[in-house]
Design an enzyme around this catalytic site. Structure first.
Site, PDB file in Angstrom:
ATOM      1  N   GLY A  12       0.827  -1.216   0.000  1.00 39.97           N
ATOM      2  CA  GLY A  12       0.000   0.000   0.000  1.00 39.97           C
ATOM      3  C   GLY A  12       0.851   1.251   0.000  1.00 39.97           C
ATOM      4  O   GLY A  12       0.540   2.239   0.665  1.00 39.97           O
ATOM      5  N   SER A  14       1.419   3.261  -2.526  1.00 42.79           N
ATOM      6  CA  SER A  14       1.132   4.231  -3.596  1.00 42.79           C
ATOM      7  C   SER A  14       0.628   5.577  -3.077  1.00 42.79           C
ATOM      8  O   SER A  14       0.647   6.562  -3.801  1.00 42.79           O
ATOM      9  CB  SER A  14       0.109   3.639  -4.576  1.00 42.79           C
ATOM     10  OG  SER A  14      -1.079   3.281  -3.898  1.00 42.79           O
ATOM     11  N   ARG A  15       0.168   5.621  -1.829  1.00 42.42           N
ATOM     12  CA  ARG A  15      -0.318   6.893  -1.269  1.00 42.42           C
ATOM     13  C   ARG A  15      -0.433   6.760   0.249  1.00 42.42           C
ATOM     14  O   ARG A  15      -0.118   5.714   0.818  1.00 42.42           O
ATOM     15  CB  ARG A  15      -1.683   7.272  -1.876  1.00 42.42           C
ATOM     16  CG  ARG A  15      -2.756   6.241  -1.641  1.00 42.42           C
ATOM     17  CD  ARG A  15      -4.115   6.694  -2.204  1.00 42.42           C
ATOM     18  NE  ARG A  15      -5.142   5.745  -1.816  1.00 42.42           N
ATOM     19  CZ  ARG A  15      -5.514   4.713  -2.563  1.00 42.42           C
ATOM     20  NH1 ARG A  15      -4.979   4.524  -3.746  1.00 42.42           N
ATOM     21  NH2 ARG A  15      -6.452   3.881  -2.126  1.00 42.42           N
ATOM     22  N   SER A 139      -5.826  -1.206  13.809  1.00 39.44           N
ATOM     23  CA  SER A 139      -6.804  -0.113  13.890  1.00 39.44           C
ATOM     24  C   SER A 139      -7.560  -0.260  15.203  1.00 39.44           C
ATOM     25  O   SER A 139      -7.658  -1.375  15.743  1.00 39.44           O
ATOM     26  CB  SER A 139      -7.781  -0.233  12.713  1.00 39.44           C
ATOM     27  OG  SER A 139      -8.928   0.563  12.927  1.00 39.44           O
ATOM     28  N   TYR A 152     -14.598  -4.270   7.984  1.00 42.03           N
ATOM     29  CA  TYR A 152     -13.320  -3.672   8.399  1.00 42.03           C
ATOM     30  C   TYR A 152     -12.962  -4.096   9.829  1.00 42.03           C
ATOM     31  O   TYR A 152     -11.813  -4.448  10.120  1.00 42.03           O
ATOM     32  CB  TYR A 152     -13.433  -2.148   8.272  1.00 42.03           C
ATOM     33  CG  TYR A 152     -12.135  -1.414   8.474  1.00 42.03           C
ATOM     34  CD1 TYR A 152     -11.128  -1.458   7.506  1.00 42.03           C
ATOM     35  CD2 TYR A 152     -11.909  -0.670   9.622  1.00 42.03           C
ATOM     36  CE1 TYR A 152      -9.942  -0.768   7.690  1.00 42.03           C
ATOM     37  CE2 TYR A 152     -10.724   0.026   9.810  1.00 42.03           C
ATOM     38  CZ  TYR A 152      -9.738  -0.035   8.838  1.00 42.03           C
ATOM     39  OH  TYR A 152      -8.555   0.643   9.028  1.00 42.03           O
ATOM     40  N   ALA A 154     -14.001  -6.794  11.451  1.00 43.46           N
ATOM     41  CA  ALA A 154     -13.640  -8.216  11.444  1.00 43.46           C
ATOM     42  C   ALA A 154     -12.242  -8.398  10.874  1.00 43.46           C
ATOM     43  O   ALA A 154     -11.434  -9.195  11.382  1.00 43.46           O
ATOM     44  CB  ALA A 154     -14.660  -9.010  10.621  1.00 43.46           C
TER      45      ALA A 154
HETATM   46  P1  NDP Z   1      -5.227   4.926   1.675  1.00 42.95           P
HETATM   47  O1  NDP Z   1      -6.563   4.614   1.142  1.00 42.95           O
HETATM   48  O2  NDP Z   1      -4.660   6.284   1.519  1.00 42.95           O
HETATM   49  O3  NDP Z   1      -4.140   3.893   1.098  1.00 42.95           O
HETATM   50  C1  NDP Z   1      -4.411   2.529   1.035  1.00 42.95           C
HETATM   51  C2  NDP Z   1      -3.277   1.840   0.332  1.00 42.95           C
HETATM   52  O4  NDP Z   1      -3.599   0.438   0.232  1.00 42.95           O
HETATM   53  C3  NDP Z   1      -3.057   2.367  -1.075  1.00 42.95           C
HETATM   54  O5  NDP Z   1      -1.679   2.486  -1.325  1.00 42.95           O
HETATM   55  C4  NDP Z   1      -3.662   1.278  -1.938  1.00 42.95           C
HETATM   56  O6  NDP Z   1      -2.966   1.224  -3.175  1.00 42.95           O
HETATM   57  C5  NDP Z   1      -3.387   0.049  -1.111  1.00 42.95           C
HETATM   58  N1  NDP Z   1      -4.231  -1.082  -1.485  1.00 42.95           N
HETATM   59  C6  NDP Z   1      -5.566  -1.149  -1.473  1.00 42.95           C
HETATM   60  N2  NDP Z   1      -5.980  -2.332  -1.961  1.00 42.95           N
HETATM   61  C7  NDP Z   1      -4.854  -3.024  -2.293  1.00 42.95           C
HETATM   62  C8  NDP Z   1      -4.606  -4.293  -2.854  1.00 42.95           C
HETATM   63  N3  NDP Z   1      -5.602  -5.121  -3.209  1.00 42.95           N
HETATM   64  N4  NDP Z   1      -3.319  -4.675  -3.041  1.00 42.95           N
HETATM   65  C9  NDP Z   1      -2.302  -3.849  -2.722  1.00 42.95           C
HETATM   66  N5  NDP Z   1      -2.469  -2.627  -2.194  1.00 42.95           N
HETATM   67  C10 NDP Z   1      -3.742  -2.220  -1.991  1.00 42.95           C
HETATM   68  O7  NDP Z   1      -5.296   4.521   3.217  1.00 42.95           O
HETATM   69  P2  NDP Z   1      -4.338   4.761   4.468  1.00 42.95           P
HETATM   70  O8  NDP Z   1      -2.981   5.156   4.042  1.00 42.95           O
HETATM   71  O9  NDP Z   1      -5.081   5.580   5.432  1.00 42.95           O
HETATM   72  O10 NDP Z   1      -4.331   3.268   5.059  1.00 42.95           O
HETATM   73  C11 NDP Z   1      -3.168   2.492   5.246  1.00 42.95           C
HETATM   74  C12 NDP Z   1      -3.460   1.474   6.332  1.00 42.95           C
HETATM   75  O11 NDP Z   1      -3.757   2.137   7.557  1.00 42.95           O
HETATM   76  C13 NDP Z   1      -4.651   0.563   6.058  1.00 42.95           C
HETATM   77  O12 NDP Z   1      -4.362  -0.752   6.474  1.00 42.95           O
HETATM   78  C14 NDP Z   1      -5.744   1.146   6.940  1.00 42.95           C
HETATM   79  O13 NDP Z   1      -6.716   0.191   7.280  1.00 42.95           O
HETATM   80  C15 NDP Z   1      -4.926   1.602   8.123  1.00 42.95           C
HETATM   81  N6  NDP Z   1      -5.550   2.593   8.982  1.00 42.95           N
HETATM   82  C16 NDP Z   1      -5.861   3.834   8.492  1.00 42.95           C
HETATM   83  C17 NDP Z   1      -6.466   4.773   9.294  1.00 42.95           C
HETATM   84  C18 NDP Z   1      -6.828   6.134   8.827  1.00 42.95           C
HETATM   85  O14 NDP Z   1      -7.479   6.886   9.587  1.00 42.95           O
HETATM   86  N7  NDP Z   1      -6.457   6.547   7.610  1.00 42.95           N
HETATM   87  C19 NDP Z   1      -6.771   4.461  10.711  1.00 42.95           C
HETATM   88  C20 NDP Z   1      -6.378   3.147  11.132  1.00 42.95           C
HETATM   89  C21 NDP Z   1      -5.786   2.260  10.286  1.00 42.95           C
HETATM   90  P3  NDP Z   1      -3.623   0.876  -4.593  1.00 42.95           P
HETATM   91  O15 NDP Z   1      -5.007   1.429  -4.615  1.00 42.95           O
HETATM   92  O16 NDP Z   1      -2.662   1.525  -5.539  1.00 42.95           O
HETATM   93  O17 NDP Z   1      -3.567  -0.618  -4.677  1.00 42.95           O
END
Ligand code: NDP
Length: 251
Positions: A12, A14-15, A139, A152, A154
């Site tokens: 993850g 990419s952002r 989380s 989420y 679960a």
């Molecule tokens: P974003 O939505 O900004 O980023 C999510 C990342 O996950 C992206 O880089 C996306 O890349 C990647 N991703 C999604 N699906 C897939 C897949 N099938 N395979 C590979 N990569 C994937 O979210 P956050 O940065 O906020 O989240 C990061 C982590 O932090 C997550 O696990 C989230 O549950 C956790 N979290 C976030 C919180 C928040 O408030 N933001 C709070 C608590 C936990 P792409 O789409 O390019 O595949």
């Protein structure tokens, strides 16, 4: 702290939290292997970081792609020291009976199976080289439930049990397996949560969230020597004492 000579694979990347972590660990000297589905965003990030970064498109819900990403880390940099299981999904938001089963499945496939697949592919390399660190992004949803988030909650409860399993089964072989519950973070995920309008998290203001760079600092701290003190459980970044130990300003 330096990560010079260490290789880190970040899912993850990419952002959001993953991209901030890639920048931060690379600035601390790590080789970083950047994975996500968005190849173009990864290539741009790798170009920004420089030759110590390699990008590989990888859907964590596909085991062959996961294995290829781990193999690339080992081939490019000679090993894998740290795995940051950060990729995660939350949308869509529905009550249980209103969910399309395929949407519920997708979150489990990414958030749970993706973490298992990465651990499965990375562990043999880490064990062979005498140890390593696996950090799973958890989380508050691993502990409490919120309306519309059955998938989420679960999934993150399952991730916590994978963290505990990794510690139970591999600590003796030099593996530090731990989790990080970041609190709410100003990323695209929170934009989607706000748009849902469901449950109290969607009512939060953007100023209530911490920046992704705070989480990146916590990840660096936990992937260093201090991580061993927190092995087998989640580190809760929301706690004031957690921010203090990392050196982040109080909120
Ligand atoms: P974003 O939505 O900004 O980023 C999510 C990342 O996950 C992206 O880089 C996306 O890349 C990647 N991703 C999604 N699906 C897939 C897949 N099938 N395979 C590979 N990569 C994937 O979210 P956050 O940065 O906020 O989240 C990061 C982590 O932090 C997550 O696990 C989230 O549950 C956790 N979290 C976030 C919180 C928040 O408030 N933001 C709070 C608590 C936990 P792409 O789409 O390019 O595949």
């Amino acid at each position: 702290m330096t990560f010079s000579g260490k290789t880190v694979l970040i899912t993850g990347a990419s952002r959001g939290i993953g991209a901030a972590t890639a920048h931060h660990l690379a600035a601390l000297g790590a080789n970083v292997v950047l994975t996500a589905r968005s190849a173009q965003a990864l290539e741009q990030l790798a170009a920004d970081i420089g030759p110590q970064a390699k990008a590989i498109a990888c859907d964590v819900s596909d085991y062959d792609q996961v294995k290829a990403a781990v193999d690339l880390a080992v081939a490019q940099f000679g090993g894998l020291d740290i795995l940051v299981n950060n990729a995660g999904l939350l949308a869509p938001v529905h009550r249980v009976a209103d969910f399309a089963p395929k949407d519920w499945d997708q979150v489990i496939d990414v958030n749970v199976k993706g973490v298992f697949y990465m651990m499965h592919a990375a562990l043999p390399n880490m064990i062979a080289q005498g140890g390593g660190t696996i950090l799973n992004i958890s989380s508050g949803a691993a502990y409490g439930v919120l309306e519309g988030w059955s998938h989420y909650c679960a999934s993150k409860a399952a991730v916590l049990q994978l963290t505990r399993s990794g510690h139970e089964e591999y600590a003796a072989q030099g593996i530090t397996c731990l989790g990080l519950s970041p609190g709410t973070v100003a990323t695209d995920m929170q934009v989607l949560i706000k748009a849902s309008g469901v449950n109290p998290v969607s009512k939060l203001d953007v100023s209530d969230h911490i920046p992704a760079s705070d989480v990146a600092e916590a990840i660096a701290y936990l992937c260093g020597p201090a991580g061993a003190d927190f092995a087998g459980e989640d580190f809760h970044l929301k706690a004031p004492e957690s921010r203090a130990v990392i050196g982040l300003p109080a909120r």
